[in-house]
Design a protein around this motif. Structure first.
Motif, PDB file in Angstrom:
ATOM      1  N   ALA A  12      -7.843  24.851  17.346  1.00  0.00           N
ATOM      2  CA  ALA A  12      -6.574  24.366  17.250  1.00  0.00           C
ATOM      3  C   ALA A  12      -6.890  22.829  17.454  1.00  0.00           C
ATOM      4  CB  ALA A  12      -5.674  24.840  18.304  1.00  0.00           C
ATOM      5  N   PRO A  13      -7.565  22.140  18.359  1.00  0.00           N
ATOM      6  CA  PRO A  13      -7.682  20.606  18.598  1.00  0.00           C
ATOM      7  C   PRO A  13      -8.188  20.201  17.135  1.00  0.00           C
ATOM      8  CG  PRO A  13      -8.366  21.858  20.544  1.00  0.00           C
ATOM      9  CD  PRO A  13      -8.220  23.073  19.493  1.00  0.00           C
ATOM     10  N   LEU A  14      -9.206  20.875  16.738  1.00  0.00           N
ATOM     11  CA  LEU A  14      -9.946  20.306  15.458  1.00  0.00           C
ATOM     12  C   LEU A  14      -8.994  20.339  14.418  1.00  0.00           C
ATOM     13  CD1 LEU A  14     -12.580  19.215  14.643  1.00  0.00           C
ATOM     14  CD2 LEU A  14     -13.270  21.589  13.996  1.00  0.00           C
ATOM     15  N   ALA A  15      -8.387  21.278  14.232  1.00  0.00           N
ATOM     16  CA  ALA A  15      -7.408  21.313  13.199  1.00  0.00           C
ATOM     17  C   ALA A  15      -6.198  20.124  13.226  1.00  0.00           C
ATOM     18  CB  ALA A  15      -6.403  22.742  13.010  1.00  0.00           C
ATOM     19  N   GLU A  16      -5.995  20.016  14.296  1.00  0.00           N
ATOM     20  CA  GLU A  16      -4.870  19.046  14.866  1.00  0.00           C
ATOM     21  C   GLU A  16      -5.383  17.629  14.464  1.00  0.00           C
ATOM     22  OE1 GLU A  16      -2.936  17.401  18.882  1.00  0.00           O
ATOM     23  OE2 GLU A  16      -2.638  19.523  18.702  1.00  0.00           O
ATOM     24  N   ALA A  17      -6.635  17.304  14.779  1.00  0.00           N
ATOM     25  CA  ALA A  17      -7.402  16.113  14.431  1.00  0.00           C
ATOM     26  C   ALA A  17      -7.353  15.829  12.899  1.00  0.00           C
ATOM     27  CB  ALA A  17      -8.646  15.874  15.015  1.00  0.00           C
ATOM     28  N   CYS A  18      -7.649  17.029  12.250  1.00  0.00           N
ATOM     29  CA  CYS A  18      -7.500  16.966  10.809  1.00  0.00           C
ATOM     30  C   CYS A  18      -6.403  16.652  10.189  1.00  0.00           C
ATOM     31  CB  CYS A  18      -8.045  18.372   9.996  1.00  0.00           C
ATOM     32  SG  CYS A  18      -9.624  18.952  10.542  1.00  0.00           S
ATOM     33  N   LEU A  19      -5.297  17.097  10.722  1.00  0.00           N
ATOM     34  CA  LEU A  19      -3.903  16.806  10.302  1.00  0.00           C
ATOM     35  C   LEU A  19      -3.536  15.503  10.553  1.00  0.00           C
ATOM     36  CD1 LEU A  19      -1.394  18.163   8.714  1.00  0.00           C
ATOM     37  CD2 LEU A  19      -0.623  18.900  10.927  1.00  0.00           C
ATOM     38  N   GLY A  20      -3.798  15.187  11.767  1.00  0.00           N
ATOM     39  CA  GLY A  20      -3.764  13.601  12.385  1.00  0.00           C
ATOM     40  C   GLY A  20      -4.327  12.492  11.386  1.00  0.00           C
ATOM     41  N   TYR A  21      -5.511  13.050  10.710  1.00  0.00           N
ATOM     42  CA  TYR A  21      -6.435  12.123   9.812  1.00  0.00           C
ATOM     43  C   TYR A  21      -5.677  12.191   8.562  1.00  0.00           C
ATOM     44  CZ  TYR A  21      -9.613  10.275   6.628  1.00  0.00           C
ATOM     45  OH  TYR A  21     -10.347   9.712   5.786  1.00  0.00           O
ATOM     46  N   LEU A  22      -5.134  13.175   7.992  1.00  0.00           N
ATOM     47  CA  LEU A  22      -4.424  13.283   7.016  1.00  0.00           C
ATOM     48  C   LEU A  22      -2.976  12.559   7.104  1.00  0.00           C
ATOM     49  CD1 LEU A  22      -5.044  16.983   5.565  1.00  0.00           C
ATOM     50  CD2 LEU A  22      -6.319  14.935   4.946  1.00  0.00           C
ATOM     51  N   GLY A  48       0.424  24.607  13.085  1.00  0.00           N
ATOM     52  CA  GLY A  48       0.001  25.326  14.186  1.00  0.00           C
ATOM     53  C   GLY A  48      -0.287  26.707  13.896  1.00  0.00           C
ATOM     54  N   SER A  49      -0.260  27.282  12.636  1.00  0.00           N
ATOM     55  CA  SER A  49      -0.377  28.448  12.168  1.00  0.00           C
ATOM     56  C   SER A  49      -1.995  28.655  11.960  1.00  0.00           C
ATOM     57  CB  SER A  49       0.396  28.805  10.869  1.00  0.00           C
ATOM     58  OG  SER A  49      -0.180  28.202   9.913  1.00  0.00           O
ATOM     59  N   PRO A  50      -2.463  29.873  12.350  1.00  0.00           N
ATOM     60  CA  PRO A  50      -3.923  30.016  12.093  1.00  0.00           C
ATOM     61  C   PRO A  50      -4.348  29.877  10.747  1.00  0.00           C
ATOM     62  CG  PRO A  50      -3.224  31.934  13.411  1.00  0.00           C
ATOM     63  CD  PRO A  50      -1.981  30.814  13.075  1.00  0.00           C
ATOM     64  N   GLN A  53      -4.455  26.084  10.078  1.00  0.00           N
ATOM     65  CA  GLN A  53      -5.672  25.495  11.056  1.00  0.00           C
ATOM     66  C   GLN A  53      -6.901  25.795  10.270  1.00  0.00           C
ATOM     67  OE1 GLN A  53      -5.399  27.549  14.661  1.00  0.00           O
ATOM     68  NE2 GLN A  53      -3.886  25.877  15.444  1.00  0.00           N
ATOM     69  N   SER A  54      -7.295  27.068   9.735  1.00  0.00           N
ATOM     70  CA  SER A  54      -8.286  27.552   8.923  1.00  0.00           C
ATOM     71  C   SER A  54      -8.461  26.417   7.642  1.00  0.00           C
ATOM     72  CB  SER A  54      -8.392  28.705   8.876  1.00  0.00           C
ATOM     73  OG  SER A  54      -9.593  29.133   7.956  1.00  0.00           O
ATOM     74  N   GLY A  55      -7.418  26.634   6.886  1.00  0.00           N
ATOM     75  CA  GLY A  55      -7.468  25.752   5.855  1.00  0.00           C
ATOM     76  C   GLY A  55      -7.688  24.326   5.844  1.00  0.00           C
ATOM     77  N   LEU A  56      -7.312  23.796   6.836  1.00  0.00           N
ATOM     78  CA  LEU A  56      -7.414  22.229   7.339  1.00  0.00           C
ATOM     79  C   LEU A  56      -9.188  22.282   7.574  1.00  0.00           C
ATOM     80  CD1 LEU A  56      -4.564  21.395   9.512  1.00  0.00           C
ATOM     81  CD2 LEU A  56      -5.188  20.114   7.444  1.00  0.00           C
ATOM     82  N   ILE A  57      -9.528  23.193   8.351  1.00  0.00           N
ATOM     83  CA  ILE A  57     -11.050  23.041   8.639  1.00  0.00           C
ATOM     84  C   ILE A  57     -11.832  23.339   7.409  1.00  0.00           C
ATOM     85  CG2 ILE A  57     -12.678  23.915  10.081  1.00  0.00           C
ATOM     86  CD1 ILE A  57     -10.621  24.226  12.249  1.00  0.00           C
ATOM     87  N   ASP A  58     -11.356  24.137   6.625  1.00  0.00           N
ATOM     88  CA  ASP A  58     -12.159  24.570   5.193  1.00  0.00           C
ATOM     89  C   ASP A  58     -12.016  23.400   4.417  1.00  0.00           C
ATOM     90  OD1 ASP A  58     -13.103  27.131   5.942  1.00  0.00           O
ATOM     91  OD2 ASP A  58     -11.176  28.178   4.742  1.00  0.00           O
TER      92      ASP A  58
END
Length: 92
Positions: A12-22, A48-50, A53-58
Motif C-alpha cells: 500500500a505505501p509503495l503504491a501510494e508513492a507510485c501514485l504520488g509520483y504520477l 486504494g484498491s488492491p 496498487q498491483s497495477g501501479l507497482i507492475d
C-alpha cells in the motif's frame, strides 16, 4: 540508516508513492492511465484498491526510467522495490 538496513516497504505505501509520483508528473500519469485503460473517474474510484496498487507497482517495475526516478526521490532502492513486486507476483 543505510538503505539495505531499512525495512522493506509494504504494498500500500509503495503504491501510494507510485501514485504520488504520477500525480506530480502529468505526462506519466496520462501514460499510466492509457496503459491501464482508466479514465479520471475510474482512477479516482480505484485509489486504494488492491488491483490499482498491483497495477501501479507492475507499471513502475516495467518502466525503468520512472522506477529509478521514484526510487531516487523516495530514498528506496530499486532492489527493495523489486522485492515487493516479486512478492506480489510470486507463483507457488
Amino acid at each position: 540508516m543505510p538503505r539495505s538496513e531499512r525495512a522493506e516497504p509494504s504494498v500500500a505505501p509503495l503504491a501510494e508513492a507510485c501514485l504520488g509520483y504520477l500525480a506530480e508528473n502529468p505526462e506519466e500519469l496520462l501514460a499510466f492511465m492509457q496503459h491501464a485503460g482508466l479514465d479520471p473517474d475510474t482512477l479516482r474510484r480505484s485509489v486504494g484498491s488492491p488491483a490499482l496498487q498491483s497495477g501501479l507497482i507492475d507499471y513502475f517495475a516495467s518502466n525503468e526510467p520512472i522506477l529509478l526516478a521514484l526510487c531516487a526521490n523516495s530514498g528506496l532502492s530499486p532492489d527493495q522495490f523489486m522485492r515487493v513486486w516479486h512478492r506480489l507476483n510470486a507463483t507457488e
